[in-house]
Design an enzyme around this catalytic site. Structure first.
Site, PDB file in Angstrom:
ATOM      1  N   ARG A 102      -0.813   1.426   3.606  1.00  0.00           N
ATOM      2  CA  ARG A 102      -0.265   1.492   2.243  1.00  0.00           C
ATOM      3  C   ARG A 102      -0.632   0.232   1.499  1.00  0.00           C
ATOM      4  NH1 ARG A 102       5.273   2.393   4.562  1.00  0.00           N
ATOM      5  NH2 ARG A 102       4.947   4.341   5.664  1.00  0.00           N
ATOM      6  N   GLY A 103      -0.934   0.352   0.237  1.00  0.00           N
ATOM      7  CA  GLY A 103      -1.259  -0.806  -0.572  1.00  0.00           C
ATOM      8  C   GLY A 103      -2.736  -1.138  -0.602  1.00  0.00           C
ATOM      9  N   CYS A 104      -3.540  -0.528   0.243  1.00  0.00           N
ATOM     10  CA  CYS A 104      -4.991  -0.777   0.220  1.00  0.00           C
ATOM     11  C   CYS A 104      -5.631   0.114  -0.828  1.00  0.00           C
ATOM     12  CB  CYS A 104      -5.622  -0.468   1.583  1.00  0.00           C
ATOM     13  SG  CYS A 104      -5.283  -1.684   2.845  1.00  0.00           S
ATOM     14  N   VAL A 105      -6.530  -0.468  -1.588  1.00  0.00           N
ATOM     15  CA  VAL A 105      -7.197   0.291  -2.640  1.00  0.00           C
ATOM     16  C   VAL A 105      -8.373   1.054  -2.065  1.00  0.00           C
ATOM     17  CG1 VAL A 105      -7.963   0.153  -5.020  1.00  0.00           C
ATOM     18  CG2 VAL A 105      -6.778  -1.762  -4.024  1.00  0.00           C
TER      19      VAL A 105
END
Length: 105
Positions: A102-105
């Site tokens: 989560r949070g990775c582009v």
């Protein structure tokens, strides 16, 4: 979902190449995935991060962020970027056969 073959085994991946079922991953697949990411050789430090990523995923259901990796994996953020230059959390997760954190582009 697309499938990719690593070390003679077909695995299901999403459109970005992340495993949809981490149970399909085997250690002998990691060097092949790493090469696709531009990492020619996995060192002991790479393996430390890869195993940590898998452990965190199994314990928490998601891979750690770069910040958490730098604080808890035993590998500094600076070294993480040297080991996995295209984004440590994302690249290490892919090589470790777990979904994108989560949070990775």
């Amino acid at each position: 979902m697309p499938t990719v073959t690593y070390a003679g085994t077909a695995v299901t991946v999403n459109d970005e190449g992340f495993f949809t079922d981490p149970a399909q991953w085997r250690e002998d697949m990691a060097p092949l995935i790493a090469r696709q990411e531009g990492i020619t050789q996995l060192t002991d430090r790479h393996w430390q991060v890869i195993k940590f990523m898998r452990h965190e995923y199994e314990a928490k259901g998601t891979g750690p962020t770069v910040r958490v990796l730098g604080k808890t994996s035993g590998v500094s953020v600076k070294e993480l970027y040297q080991l996995f230059p295209h984004g440590p959390a994302k690249e290490a997760a892919k090589i470790a056969g777990i979904p994108k954190p989560r949070g990775c582009v």
